[in-house]
Design an enzyme around this catalytic site. Structure first.
Site, PDB file in Angstrom:
ATOM      1  N   ASP A 135     -17.565   7.012  -1.059  1.00  0.00           N
ATOM      2  CA  ASP A 135     -16.295   6.865  -0.343  1.00  0.00           C
ATOM      3  C   ASP A 135     -16.011   8.204   0.337  1.00  0.00           C
ATOM      4  O   ASP A 135     -16.668   9.217   0.029  1.00  0.00           O
ATOM      5  CB  ASP A 135     -15.178   6.497  -1.350  1.00  0.00           C
ATOM      6  CG  ASP A 135     -13.843   6.213  -0.678  1.00  0.00           C
ATOM      7  OD1 ASP A 135     -13.810   5.988   0.546  1.00  0.00           O
ATOM      8  OD2 ASP A 135     -12.809   6.215  -1.392  1.00  0.00           O
ATOM      9  N   CYS A 158     -16.450   1.508   1.028  1.00  0.00           N
ATOM     10  CA  CYS A 158     -15.261   0.687   1.316  1.00  0.00           C
ATOM     11  C   CYS A 158     -14.797   0.810   2.759  1.00  0.00           C
ATOM     12  O   CYS A 158     -14.092  -0.059   3.257  1.00  0.00           O
ATOM     13  CB  CYS A 158     -14.133   1.041   0.362  1.00  0.00           C
ATOM     14  SG  CYS A 158     -13.487   2.713   0.573  1.00  0.00           S
ATOM     15  N   GLN A 218     -10.392  -3.854  -3.376  1.00  0.00           N
ATOM     16  CA  GLN A 218     -11.632  -3.367  -2.769  1.00  0.00           C
ATOM     17  C   GLN A 218     -12.809  -3.524  -3.730  1.00  0.00           C
ATOM     18  O   GLN A 218     -13.882  -3.991  -3.338  1.00  0.00           O
ATOM     19  CB  GLN A 218     -11.474  -1.888  -2.378  1.00  0.00           C
ATOM     20  CG  GLN A 218     -12.737  -1.273  -1.811  1.00  0.00           C
ATOM     21  CD  GLN A 218     -13.126  -1.861  -0.484  1.00  0.00           C
ATOM     22  OE1 GLN A 218     -12.339  -1.854   0.451  1.00  0.00           O
ATOM     23  NE2 GLN A 218     -14.338  -2.381  -0.357  1.00  0.00           N
ATOM     24  N   ARG A 223     -13.600  -8.637   1.879  1.00  0.00           N
ATOM     25  CA  ARG A 223     -12.182  -8.372   1.588  1.00  0.00           C
ATOM     26  C   ARG A 223     -11.348  -9.625   1.880  1.00  0.00           C
ATOM     27  O   ARG A 223     -10.432  -9.969   1.130  1.00  0.00           O
ATOM     28  CB  ARG A 223     -11.679  -7.200   2.449  1.00  0.00           C
ATOM     29  CG  ARG A 223     -12.282  -5.856   2.110  1.00  0.00           C
ATOM     30  CD  ARG A 223     -11.752  -5.336   0.799  1.00  0.00           C
ATOM     31  NE  ARG A 223     -10.302  -5.235   0.781  1.00  0.00           N
ATOM     32  CZ  ARG A 223      -9.595  -4.218   1.280  1.00  0.00           C
ATOM     33  NH1 ARG A 223     -10.221  -3.180   1.804  1.00  0.00           N
ATOM     34  NH2 ARG A 223      -8.270  -4.221   1.237  1.00  0.00           N
ATOM     35  N   HIS A 242      -7.642   1.002  -6.192  1.00  0.00           N
ATOM     36  CA  HIS A 242      -7.853   0.094  -5.047  1.00  0.00           C
ATOM     37  C   HIS A 242      -8.569  -1.150  -5.590  1.00  0.00           C
ATOM     38  O   HIS A 242      -9.725  -1.409  -5.273  1.00  0.00           O
ATOM     39  CB  HIS A 242      -8.692   0.800  -3.979  1.00  0.00           C
ATOM     40  CG  HIS A 242      -8.585   0.183  -2.614  1.00  0.00           C
ATOM     41  ND1 HIS A 242      -7.804  -0.930  -2.338  1.00  0.00           N
ATOM     42  CD2 HIS A 242      -9.173   0.519  -1.426  1.00  0.00           C
ATOM     43  CE1 HIS A 242      -7.918  -1.245  -1.066  1.00  0.00           C
ATOM     44  NE2 HIS A 242      -8.742  -0.381  -0.483  1.00  0.00           N
ATOM     45  N   ARG A 265       0.881  -1.176   0.000  1.00  0.00           N
ATOM     46  CA  ARG A 265       0.000   0.000   0.000  1.00  0.00           C
ATOM     47  C   ARG A 265       0.912   1.218   0.000  1.00  0.00           C
ATOM     48  O   ARG A 265       1.724   1.387   0.918  1.00  0.00           O
ATOM     49  CB  ARG A 265      -0.917  -0.002   1.233  1.00  0.00           C
ATOM     50  CG  ARG A 265      -1.607   1.347   1.440  1.00  0.00           C
ATOM     51  CD  ARG A 265      -2.697   1.294   2.496  1.00  0.00           C
ATOM     52  NE  ARG A 265      -3.885   0.624   1.997  1.00  0.00           N
ATOM     53  CZ  ARG A 265      -5.084   0.722   2.589  1.00  0.00           C
ATOM     54  NH1 ARG A 265      -5.250   1.450   3.679  1.00  0.00           N
ATOM     55  NH2 ARG A 265      -6.121   0.087   2.082  1.00  0.00           N
TER      56      ARG A 265
HETATM   57  N1  NVA Z   1     -10.232   6.645  -1.161  1.00  0.00           N
HETATM   58  C1  NVA Z   1      -9.791   6.238   0.152  1.00  0.00           C
HETATM   59  C2  NVA Z   1     -10.005   4.772   0.341  1.00  0.00           C
HETATM   60  C3  NVA Z   1      -9.675   4.276   1.727  1.00  0.00           C
HETATM   61  C4  NVA Z   1      -9.765   2.786   1.849  1.00  0.00           C
HETATM   62  C5  NVA Z   1      -8.340   6.611   0.364  1.00  0.00           C
HETATM   63  O1  NVA Z   1      -7.548   6.461  -0.578  1.00  0.00           O
HETATM   64  O2  NVA Z   1      -7.986   7.044   1.454  1.00  0.00           O
HETATM   65  N1   CP Z   2     -11.214  -0.177   2.704  1.00  0.00           N
HETATM   66  C1   CP Z   2      -9.933  -0.236   3.118  1.00  0.00           C
HETATM   67  O1   CP Z   2      -9.005  -0.471   2.330  1.00  0.00           O
HETATM   68  O2   CP Z   2      -9.774  -0.062   4.453  1.00  0.00           O
HETATM   69  P1   CP Z   2      -8.401   0.149   5.246  1.00  0.00           P
HETATM   70  O3   CP Z   2      -7.840   1.494   4.823  1.00  0.00           O
HETATM   71  O4   CP Z   2      -8.779   0.089   6.684  1.00  0.00           O
HETATM   72  O5   CP Z   2      -7.450  -0.940   4.862  1.00  0.00           O
END
Ligand code: NVA
Ligand code: CP
Length: 326
Positions: free
Chosen positions: A243, A283, A134, A311, A131, A104
């Protein structure tokens, strides 16, 4: 070697295969928890987090154990990456020690460079741009709620929830044109789905990604549309997705974005414009009172816990698929 970096790298058939495999791994696991341990026995999943996480970390770590393997978690700032060691050096060292790596990070290019230098499969656990794990969990949930095309009818029947087939879903995304929308654009384009996007002016999805998805949609007959009006996007749709308005790394834009996005809250009035059997997905983490109202988030139409739990199952399917397709 195959990696899982963006859905654009996959064919429609491969997405169907990963989904069916994930349903099968999930069904086996629910019948007999030990049955999954044959897939990743004595293997090690390495994970690198350069952004915070709850779901991604727990689901990949639990998933690796449930598949018979182990997991090692590195927080980027505690590693030599955080002190400037080149990503290509880390990739060559780590991939000689573990069997699969989830990362990540911020830039998609960084993930891709890691994959270029890795000798084991790399999984995208979220970047600024995508993502993908997800949105496959979202799709699994949508299928479980009975909305699927005939492409999924055989694998969906693993679950009795899916036996009441409703229709191919009309999916509406309301909010920020971010990594979730980008991955949904490719997924809808590959599978030939109807996907409507409502974002404020200036917050549409990335232009190049949108154009690529629209090109893919010509051959798959996907119906992809963009509007600034959430009411138009959700009219008679089956799935409403939103989101956070403030993705990780955008904290400095918070006050400005809250003002711009206030008409984009998924509340009861907006849900009422969707079809009677519509479901709500997010998500997570969710910010009640901003992108979604408390009533919708906690209401009957909300499937966010099922989505979060999926997930675990979809990522086990992805790990098994990558093992089988090296
Ligand atoms: N769009 C959000 C998703 C979090 C799982 C982010 O990138 O922070
Ligand atoms: N939806 C998701 O990826 O959650 P986290 O940021 O908690 O991993």
């Amino acid at each position: 070697m195959r990696h899982f970096l963006t859905l654009k790298d996959f064919s429609k058939q491969e997405i169907i295969d990963i989904m069916c495999l994930s349903f099968s791994v999930k069904a086996d696991f629910l019948r007999d928890r030990e049955s999954n341990t044959k897939y990743f026995r004595n293997k090690i999943l390495g994970m690198i987090f350069e952004k915070p996480s709850t779901r991604t970390r727990v689901s990949f770590e639990a998933g690796a154990y449930q598949l018979g393997g182990q997991a090692i978690v590195l927080m980027g700032k505690d590693t030599q990456i955080g002190r400037g060691e080149p990503i290509k050096d880390t990739a060559r060292v780590m991939s000689g020690m573990v069997d699969m790596i989830m990362m990540r990070t911020f830039e998609q290019e960084k993930l891709e460079e890691f994959a270029t230098y890795s000798s084991v499969p790399i999984i995208n656990g979220l970047t600024d741009l995508y993502h993908p794990v997800q949105v496959l969990a979202d799709l699994m949930t949508i299928i479980e709620c009975g909305f699927y095309t005939d492409d999924f009818k055989d694998c969906a029947l693993e679950f009795k929830d899916c036996s009441q087939k409703k229709s191919s879903p009309i999916i509406a995304y309301v909010g920020d044109g971010n990594n979730i929308v980008h991955s949904w654009l490719y997924l809808a384009a590959l599978l030939g789905l109807e996907f409507r996007i409502a974002c404020p002016n200036g917050y549409s999805p990335d232009e190049a990604i949108t154009q690529t998805a629209l090109t893919l949609a010509k051959s798959s007959h996907a119906k992809i549309s963009l509007t600034q009006d959430p009411n138009v996007a959700v009219k008679d749709c089956n799935i409403i997705i939103t989101d956070t308005w403030i993705s990780m790394g955008q904290e400095d834009q918070k006050q400005q974005k809250i003002a711009i996005f206030k008409e984009y809250c998924v509340d009861q009035a907006l849900m009422a414009k969707a079809s009677d059997d519509a479901i709500f997905l997010h998500c997570l983490p969710a910010y009640r009172g901003y992108e979604v109202s408390e009533e919708v988030f906690e209401g009957d139409k909300s499937k966010v816990w099922q989505e979060a739990h999926n997930r675990l199952h979809i990522q086990k399917g992805i790990m098994v698929w990558l093992q089988q397709n090296q």
